[in-house]
Design a protein around this motif. Structure first.
Motif, PDB file in Angstrom:
ATOM      1  N   ARG A  20      14.022  -8.009 -25.913  1.00 47.76           N
ATOM      2  CA  ARG A  20      14.087  -8.595 -27.251  1.00 47.76           C
ATOM      3  C   ARG A  20      12.687  -8.580 -27.876  1.00 47.76           C
ATOM      4  O   ARG A  20      11.691  -8.763 -27.189  1.00 47.76           O
ATOM      5  CB  ARG A  20      14.546 -10.053 -27.207  1.00 47.76           C
ATOM      6  N   LEU A  21      12.659  -8.423 -29.167  1.00 45.01           N
ATOM      7  CA  LEU A  21      11.417  -8.571 -29.923  1.00 45.01           C
ATOM      8  C   LEU A  21      11.271 -10.045 -30.263  1.00 45.01           C
ATOM      9  O   LEU A  21      12.201 -10.666 -30.781  1.00 45.01           O
ATOM     10  CB  LEU A  21      11.538  -7.794 -31.245  1.00 45.01           C
ATOM     11  N   SER A  22      10.104 -10.626 -29.971  1.00 42.96           N
ATOM     12  CA  SER A  22       9.906 -12.025 -30.359  1.00 42.96           C
ATOM     13  C   SER A  22       8.424 -12.280 -30.560  1.00 42.96           C
ATOM     14  O   SER A  22       7.575 -11.593 -29.983  1.00 42.96           O
ATOM     15  CB  SER A  22      10.523 -12.944 -29.317  1.00 42.96           C
ATOM     16  N   PRO A  23       8.074 -13.286 -31.389  1.00 44.52           N
ATOM     17  CA  PRO A  23       6.657 -13.563 -31.680  1.00 44.52           C
ATOM     18  C   PRO A  23       5.908 -14.009 -30.429  1.00 44.52           C
ATOM     19  O   PRO A  23       6.488 -14.540 -29.489  1.00 44.52           O
ATOM     20  CB  PRO A  23       6.707 -14.691 -32.709  1.00 44.52           C
ATOM     21  N   LEU A  24       4.594 -13.834 -30.446  1.00 42.89           N
ATOM     22  CA  LEU A  24       3.766 -14.205 -29.308  1.00 42.89           C
ATOM     23  C   LEU A  24       3.744 -15.710 -29.079  1.00 42.89           C
ATOM     24  O   LEU A  24       3.707 -16.182 -27.951  1.00 42.89           O
ATOM     25  CB  LEU A  24       2.320 -13.730 -29.537  1.00 42.89           C
ATOM     26  N   THR A  25       3.731 -16.483 -30.157  1.00 37.47           N
ATOM     27  CA  THR A  25       3.521 -17.930 -30.044  1.00 37.47           C
ATOM     28  C   THR A  25       4.753 -18.688 -29.567  1.00 37.47           C
ATOM     29  O   THR A  25       4.634 -19.763 -29.014  1.00 37.47           O
ATOM     30  CB  THR A  25       3.096 -18.509 -31.405  1.00 37.47           C
ATOM     31  N   SER A  26       5.927 -18.158 -29.778  1.00 41.63           N
ATOM     32  CA  SER A  26       7.135 -18.925 -29.441  1.00 41.63           C
ATOM     33  C   SER A  26       7.583 -18.664 -28.009  1.00 41.63           C
ATOM     34  O   SER A  26       7.362 -17.607 -27.452  1.00 41.63           O
ATOM     35  CB  SER A  26       8.263 -18.570 -30.407  1.00 41.63           C
ATOM     36  N   GLN A  27       8.201 -19.660 -27.402  1.00 35.85           N
ATOM     37  CA  GLN A  27       8.858 -19.512 -26.100  1.00 35.85           C
ATOM     38  C   GLN A  27      10.339 -19.330 -26.399  1.00 35.85           C
ATOM     39  O   GLN A  27      11.049 -20.294 -26.632  1.00 35.85           O
ATOM     40  CB  GLN A  27       8.633 -20.758 -25.227  1.00 35.85           C
TER      41      GLN A  27
ATOM     42  N   MET B 145       5.034  -7.551 -33.342  1.00 32.74           N
ATOM     43  CA  MET B 145       5.643  -8.430 -32.351  1.00 32.74           C
ATOM     44  C   MET B 145       5.889  -7.643 -31.068  1.00 32.74           C
ATOM     45  O   MET B 145       6.322  -6.495 -31.118  1.00 32.74           O
ATOM     46  CB  MET B 145       6.984  -8.951 -32.871  1.00 32.74           C
ATOM     47  N   PRO B 146       5.641  -8.287 -29.944  1.00 37.71           N
ATOM     48  CA  PRO B 146       5.857  -7.597 -28.666  1.00 37.71           C
ATOM     49  C   PRO B 146       7.318  -7.612 -28.243  1.00 37.71           C
ATOM     50  O   PRO B 146       8.106  -8.434 -28.682  1.00 37.71           O
ATOM     51  CB  PRO B 146       5.004  -8.403 -27.693  1.00 37.71           C
ATOM     52  N   ILE B 147       7.619  -6.682 -27.378  1.00 39.25           N
ATOM     53  CA  ILE B 147       8.966  -6.612 -26.798  1.00 39.25           C
ATOM     54  C   ILE B 147       8.906  -7.284 -25.432  1.00 39.25           C
ATOM     55  O   ILE B 147       8.104  -6.898 -24.585  1.00 39.25           O
ATOM     56  CB  ILE B 147       9.435  -5.154 -26.654  1.00 39.25           C
ATOM     57  N   TYR B 148       9.747  -8.293 -25.238  1.00 36.72           N
ATOM     58  CA  TYR B 148       9.810  -8.997 -23.955  1.00 36.72           C
ATOM     59  C   TYR B 148      11.067  -8.591 -23.202  1.00 36.72           C
ATOM     60  O   TYR B 148      12.088  -8.266 -23.795  1.00 36.72           O
ATOM     61  CB  TYR B 148       9.837 -10.516 -24.184  1.00 36.72           C
ATOM     62  N   GLU B 149      10.967  -8.660 -21.890  1.00 34.79           N
ATOM     63  CA  GLU B 149      12.096  -8.334 -21.033  1.00 34.79           C
ATOM     64  C   GLU B 149      12.680  -9.647 -20.480  1.00 34.79           C
ATOM     65  O   GLU B 149      11.941 -10.540 -20.079  1.00 34.79           O
ATOM     66  CB  GLU B 149      11.621  -7.442 -19.886  1.00 34.79           C
ATOM     67  N   PHE B 150      14.006  -9.726 -20.478  1.00 35.83           N
ATOM     68  CA  PHE B 150      14.697 -10.923 -19.999  1.00 35.83           C
ATOM     69  C   PHE B 150      15.681 -10.542 -18.902  1.00 35.83           C
ATOM     70  O   PHE B 150      16.179  -9.424 -18.858  1.00 35.83           O
ATOM     71  CB  PHE B 150      15.453 -11.607 -21.151  1.00 35.83           C
ATOM     72  N   PHE B 151      15.973 -11.548 -18.060  1.00 37.23           N
ATOM     73  CA  PHE B 151      16.913 -11.368 -16.963  1.00 37.23           C
ATOM     74  C   PHE B 151      17.900 -12.534 -16.986  1.00 37.23           C
ATOM     75  O   PHE B 151      17.514 -13.697 -17.095  1.00 37.23           O
ATOM     76  CB  PHE B 151      16.175 -11.344 -15.624  1.00 37.23           C
ATOM     77  N   CYS B 152      19.181 -12.203 -16.903  1.00 37.11           N
ATOM     78  CA  CYS B 152      20.219 -13.240 -16.865  1.00 37.11           C
ATOM     79  C   CYS B 152      20.606 -13.460 -15.391  1.00 37.11           C
ATOM     80  O   CYS B 152      21.146 -12.545 -14.757  1.00 37.11           O
ATOM     81  CB  CYS B 152      21.431 -12.809 -17.677  1.00 37.11           C
TER      82      CYS B 152
END
Length: 132
Positions: free
Chosen positions: A17-24, A1-8
């Motif tokens: 966060r680690l999250s699956p490729l297919t999900s938003q 699973m890839p690591i995505y970067e988020f901004f608040c």
């Protein structure tokens, strides 16, 4: 699973966060708890040339060591070995021609020739000197 970067946008906090490729993913902020927005982030990339350069350096080092050993010991030189093999083959061909000229193409000709050589040695006295 890839690591995505988020901004608040509420508290200006950036998190991963680690999250699956297919999900938003709807990921809540660690600080304020509101939903964060996924942002484009830099990724890591390793170029293959460094590995290629390392392999080239190892090959050059091995070549240098081989050349150094050949300089120290001329018997390891492949051209010397090849010349020695050529000389041995030439001697074998000359022996085969001599046997063929004497006995023809008979299958047991080399053995007969060796027998005649042994007999000529015994007659000349070389065999007697060797036996005593």
């Amino acid at each position: 699973m890839p690591i995505y970067e988020f901004f608040c946008p509420n508290c200006n906090h950036t998190f991963e966060r680690l999250s699956p490729l297919t999900s938003q993913p709807n990921v809540s902020c660690e600080r304020c708890g509101l939903d964060g927005q996924r942002v484009m982030s830099r990724f890591s990339f390793r170029h293959a040339t460094t590995h290629y350069q390392h392999m080239q350096e190892r090959q050059e080092e091995a070549r240098y060591k081989t050349d150094k050993r050949m300089d120290e010991d001329p018997l390891l030189d492949p051209t010397n070995w090849l010349n020695k093999v050529k000389e041995e083959r030439a001697a074998e061909k000359a022996f085969a021609k001599e046997v063929q000229s004497k006995f023809g193409k008979e299958p047991d000709a080399p053995m007969r020739y060796m027998g005649e050589l042994e007999m000529s040695r015994q007659i000349s006295g070389e065999g007697a000197a060797l036996e005593s």
